[in-house]
Design an enzyme around this catalytic site. Structure first.
Site, PDB file in Angstrom:
ATOM      1  N   LEU A  36     -65.219  54.388  40.166  1.00 29.66           N
ATOM      2  CA  LEU A  36     -66.303  53.616  39.554  1.00 29.66           C
ATOM      3  C   LEU A  36     -66.606  52.308  40.287  1.00 29.66           C
ATOM      4  O   LEU A  36     -67.637  51.675  40.020  1.00 29.66           O
ATOM      5  CB  LEU A  36     -65.981  53.323  38.086  1.00 29.66           C
ATOM      6  CG  LEU A  36     -66.112  54.523  37.144  1.00 29.66           C
ATOM      7  CD1 LEU A  36     -65.463  54.234  35.799  1.00 29.66           C
ATOM      8  CD2 LEU A  36     -67.577  54.905  36.962  1.00 29.66           C
ATOM      9  N   TYR A  67     -42.048  53.566  37.561  1.00 30.55           N
ATOM     10  CA  TYR A  67     -42.935  53.014  38.581  1.00 30.55           C
ATOM     11  C   TYR A  67     -42.100  52.576  39.788  1.00 30.55           C
ATOM     12  O   TYR A  67     -41.211  51.719  39.668  1.00 30.55           O
ATOM     13  CB  TYR A  67     -43.731  51.828  38.037  1.00 30.55           C
ATOM     14  CG  TYR A  67     -44.784  52.173  37.012  1.00 30.55           C
ATOM     15  CD1 TYR A  67     -45.143  53.493  36.753  1.00 30.55           C
ATOM     16  CD2 TYR A  67     -45.434  51.170  36.285  1.00 30.55           C
ATOM     17  CE1 TYR A  67     -46.112  53.804  35.810  1.00 30.55           C
ATOM     18  CE2 TYR A  67     -46.409  51.477  35.353  1.00 30.55           C
ATOM     19  CZ  TYR A  67     -46.741  52.795  35.110  1.00 30.55           C
ATOM     20  OH  TYR A  67     -47.696  53.089  34.169  1.00 30.55           O
ATOM     21  N   PRO A 106     -58.982  52.666  33.934  1.00 28.53           N
ATOM     22  CA  PRO A 106     -60.293  52.341  33.364  1.00 28.53           C
ATOM     23  C   PRO A 106     -61.414  52.315  34.396  1.00 28.53           C
ATOM     24  O   PRO A 106     -62.586  52.310  34.020  1.00 28.53           O
ATOM     25  CB  PRO A 106     -60.072  50.954  32.751  1.00 28.53           C
ATOM     26  CG  PRO A 106     -58.976  50.362  33.586  1.00 28.53           C
ATOM     27  CD  PRO A 106     -58.065  51.510  33.899  1.00 28.53           C
ATOM     28  N   LEU A 107     -61.052  52.312  35.673  1.00 27.97           N
ATOM     29  CA  LEU A 107     -62.051  52.342  36.751  1.00 27.97           C
ATOM     30  C   LEU A 107     -62.212  53.735  37.337  1.00 27.97           C
ATOM     31  O   LEU A 107     -62.669  53.905  38.467  1.00 27.97           O
ATOM     32  CB  LEU A 107     -61.677  51.347  37.848  1.00 27.97           C
ATOM     33  CG  LEU A 107     -61.626  49.879  37.411  1.00 27.97           C
ATOM     34  CD1 LEU A 107     -61.139  49.001  38.538  1.00 27.97           C
ATOM     35  CD2 LEU A 107     -62.989  49.412  36.920  1.00 27.97           C
ATOM     36  N   GLY A 128     -67.415  52.234  43.249  1.00 23.88           N
ATOM     37  CA  GLY A 128     -68.443  52.595  44.218  1.00 23.88           C
ATOM     38  C   GLY A 128     -67.937  52.730  45.637  1.00 23.88           C
ATOM     39  O   GLY A 128     -68.709  53.064  46.550  1.00 23.88           O
ATOM     40  N   LYS A 129     -66.638  52.520  45.849  1.00 25.40           N
ATOM     41  CA  LYS A 129     -66.106  52.539  47.218  1.00 25.40           C
ATOM     42  C   LYS A 129     -66.189  53.913  47.874  1.00 25.40           C
ATOM     43  O   LYS A 129     -66.152  54.030  49.096  1.00 25.40           O
ATOM     44  CB  LYS A 129     -64.659  52.043  47.232  1.00 25.40           C
ATOM     45  CG  LYS A 129     -63.670  52.978  46.565  1.00 25.40           C
ATOM     46  CD  LYS A 129     -62.218  52.527  46.766  1.00 25.40           C
ATOM     47  CE  LYS A 129     -61.912  51.277  46.004  1.00 25.40           C
ATOM     48  NZ  LYS A 129     -60.472  50.919  46.098  1.00 25.40           N
ATOM     49  N   GLY A 149     -60.508  54.356  40.540  1.00 26.93           N
ATOM     50  CA  GLY A 149     -61.125  53.637  41.646  1.00 26.93           C
ATOM     51  C   GLY A 149     -62.525  54.102  41.992  1.00 26.93           C
ATOM     52  O   GLY A 149     -63.262  53.400  42.687  1.00 26.93           O
TER      53      GLY A 149
END
Length: 325
Positions: free
Chosen positions: A214, A53, A208-209, A216-217, A212
């Site tokens: 999910l 990372y 898990p999103l 809604g952006k 990004g």
């Protein structure tokens, strides 16, 4: 924050993990310190990083914060090895030499004498599995690693590695697998989830999103400050911007409106409580984003909403993994 056992081990971790992939890149050290403090303040204990990372900078930043911002023994510290770091003979891969070199370098950057969870970041088909896992065993025997896990393994790879550890005398059992899992990416339910549950591995979902999506952006446009607008991450996000994803995002937004919460919280709560899941790994560019994710800790989805989200995001199981009868 609720604590859960990691797989069949005695190790207990918070049911949400703080991810550090952006640290040293989009997230500066001062902001990383703020994130870590906020996470620990609400009872978070599980912090996940990796040797690659930001070219190791994420580990360096985290190491500087341990004991300075939070006590080292107040968190479960997880990192990873295998991914290519340099062009040298020990700069990546899952050979014994590469793995043990990577571990020493991670410990130096993290400024600690051990990591609580050391994860094989990927399967390496060029190295015998026995050599890879023997290196893991050596790391655990040395005391520099307390527990071992895997990441991004397929179902058969998960079962093969877990079986080797279970049936080899003196081997360190695998306790976890970190894989992409969300309402938009449920492919692991075909074979990885059954393999993990059978062998007692706790599942740690990354992204898990839905990268990004999910939140809604991206429903109507691509925000200029989002990953979807960056040259580096646009393709990473674009994978989940499909017609199917649009229907799922709409369902999540509808559920959030009905519950008086955010789509982010709904999406996180859904994956957090899936069978076999121990802790979603949540990364954030800044503390405000992280605090939005932490709201999910207070949310339990009603059965009717969970069933509706299951239905709209369901995947087809083919032969032979489909359930018959």
């Amino acid at each position: 924050m609720e604590q859960r056992h990691l797989g069949r081990s005695g190790l207990r971790v918070s049911r949400m993990a703080l991810g550090t992939m952006t640290w040293g890149g989009d997230t500066e050290p001062d902001e990383a310190a703020s994130q870590l403090s906020a996470f620990v303040d609400v009872g978070g204990t599980f912090v996940d990083t990796a040797d690659v990372y930001s070219d190791g900078e994420a580990e360096t930043i985290l190491g500087a914060l341990l004991d300075d911002v939070v006590p080292r023994d107040s968190i479960v510290l997880a990192t990873k090895a295998v991914a290519r770091r340099t062009d040298g003979p020990f700069g990546g891969g899952a050979s014994r030499g590469a793995l043990l070199t990577a571990l020493e370098q991670s410990l130096n950057r993290l400024d600690t004498d051990h990591v609580d969870l050391w994860q094989l970041h990927a399967w390496d088909a060029t190295v015998p599995l026995e050599e890879t896992l023997a290196a893991v065993d050596a790391a655990v025997r040395s005391g520099k690693v307390r527990y071992a896990g895997i990441s991004n393994y397929t179902g058969w790879q998960t079962a093969t590695a877990a079986s080797r550890q279970a049936f080899t005398a003196g081997a360190a059992p695998l306790v976890s697998t970190q894989v992409e899992y969300s309402l938009l990416e449920r492919g692991i339910e075909r074979e990885v989830v059954p393999a993990a549950e059978h062998h007692g591995l706790g599942i740690l979902p990354w992204a898990p999103l839905g990268r990004g999506v999910l939140t809604g952006k991206y429903r109507t446009s691509t925000p200029a400050d989002s990953r979807g607008a960056s040259a580096k991450y646009a393709s990473y996000v674009e994978q989940h911007r499909t017609d199917r994803a649009g229907r799922i995002v709409q369902a999540v937004a509808t559920a959030a409106d009905g519950l008086g919460t955010s789509p982010l919280a709904v999406a996180l709560a859904w994956v957090r409580d899936r069978p076999g899941v121990v802790a979603p790994v949540v990364g954030a560019r800044d503390t405000a984003q992280l605090l939005g994710s932490l709201i999910a800790e207070e949310l339990e989805l009603p059965p009717a909403i969970r069933a509706a989200l299951d239905d709209v995001s369901d995947i087809e199981l083919g032969y032979p993994e489909r359930r018959l009868g």
